[in-house]
Scaffold this active site. Structure first.
Site, short mmCIF file in Angstrom:
data_model
loop_
_atom_site.label_atom_id
_atom_site.label_comp_id
_atom_site.label_asym_id
_atom_site.label_seq_id
_atom_site.Cartn_x
_atom_site.Cartn_y
_atom_site.Cartn_z
CG ASP A 173 -11.76 -2.25 7.20
OD1 ASP A 173 -12.28 -0.99 7.60
OD2 ASP A 173 -12.47 -3.23 7.21
CE1 TYR A 205 -15.05 -1.12 16.55
CE2 TYR A 205 -17.05 -1.21 15.48
CZ TYR A 205 -15.96 -0.84 15.55
OH TYR A 205 -15.42 0.32 14.66
CG HIS A 234 -16.06 -2.39 3.61
ND1 HIS A 234 -14.54 -1.58 3.44
CD2 HIS A 234 -16.40 -2.12 4.87
CE1 HIS A 234 -14.21 -1.20 4.67
NE2 HIS A 234 -15.28 -1.36 5.42
CG HIS A 251 -11.31 2.57 11.19
ND1 HIS A 251 -12.22 3.49 10.76
CD2 HIS A 251 -11.26 1.45 10.70
CE1 HIS A 251 -12.90 2.74 9.79
NE2 HIS A 251 -12.25 1.53 9.67
NE ARG A 265 -17.54 4.56 7.43
CZ ARG A 265 -17.00 3.57 8.41
NH1 ARG A 265 -17.03 3.56 9.58
NH2 ARG A 265 -16.99 2.43 7.72
#
Length: 295
Positions: A249, A48, A181, A32, A126
């Site tokens: 990630d 977050y 993941h 990202h 996603r």
């Protein structure tokens, strides 16, 4: 901004390249970028608040790792506003890089809007069931039909141990499904966990793909290495190596523990996959097929 929304730590700055041979055209399929909130506002209902993580720093990481390609995945903090990653993909193309994207969109998105995203390099949608701001299953059913003719896939961020209903529906979807993941299941549950077994079955039947990523998110260890993840990763590769891909990630958002070293994360492939030919498939040919790269 709510005081209940935690701020994330920044990623570690890499200082060494991998000792493992990294094949040409290797791909990091999960990362990202985050901009200043004044330029690209965050969703109010986010889980977050990330620090800035620039496209320049992302490319620097790839130069150190020997990675030639990447996939930018829309994070939950931007909701369905894909403008930052859209801009990033266009900038990468102008610089001569071959990168792809995975977006988050409203189920009412028009075909014209999907085609714009496709032209920029997006190849998937996603589905986030872990964090606020993500998509829900009922919304994705409509999207699956809409993207079926575009060569796109759905990407699931779920804990396979907690989602029996979803795991049982995957095989019937009209598009490929990619699990983030390693299924995002705590490694302590082990490979015999029923939801993980369903993931292995989907891989064996060529009904799903899986990202060998986020090991630091599923381990029970407080710091690297993560030996408890080895059996999980090895089981996924053994189920169907041709449906496994790798991702860093980066910059590791929404993670409260000790930040991982991205070189360690890449070199874990040497621990999980002994055969260099299989590692090359995971890093090169598998993502090339899934993301429609320009080989």
């Amino acid at each position: 901004m709510s005081s209940e929304i935690p701020f994330c730590k920044a990623a570690r700055t890499p200082v060494r390249g991998p000792e493992m041979a990294v094949p040409a055209r290797s791909c990091d399929t999960h990362a990202h970028v985050f901009a200043h909130c004044a330029d690209y506002p965050f969703a109010l209902d986010r889980t977050y608040t990330p620090p800035e993580a620039s496209l320049e720093d992302y490319l620097k990481l790839h130069r150190i790792l020997g990675i030639d390609r990447g996939v930018l995945v829309q994070p939950s903090v931007y909701g369905t506003d894909n403008s930052l990653h859209l801009h990033a993909l266009r900038q990468l193309r102008e610089q001569g890089h071959d990168y792809r994207g995975v977006c988050v969109v409203d189920p009412e998105i028009t075909i014209a809007e999907l085609e714009e995203l496709h032209e920029a390099g997006f190849r998937g949608v996603r589905m986030n069931l872990l964090f606020r701001g993500g998509l829900q299953w009922k919304e994705v059913l409509k999207l699956a039909d809409r993207i079926a003719g575009m060569g796109w896939h759905l990407q699931f961020l779920i804990n396979v141990a907690d989602c029996d209903d979803i795991m049982d529906r995957v095989a019937a979807l009209p598009v490929p499904v990619v699990f983030d993941h390693m299924g995002h299941m705590p490694a302590a549950l082990g490979v015999e966990e029923p939801g993980f077994q369903k993931l292995l079955k989907l891989l064996k039947d060529n009904k799903a793909w899986v990202k060998l990523s986020g090991s630091y998110r599923v381990t029970m260890q407080e710091k690297y290495p993560y030996p408890d993840v080895t059996a999980i990763a090895a089981a996924l590769v053994a189920a169907n190596a041709d449906r496994c891909i790798w991702g860093s990630d980066w910059p590791h958002p929404h993670f409260p523990g000790l930040m991982p070293d991205d070189t360690d994360l890449l070199e874990d492939l040497r621990v999980w996959v002994k055969d260099p030919d299989i590692r090359e498939r995971i890093l090169v040919s598998n993502p090339s097929r899934l993301y429609d790269f320009n080989d």
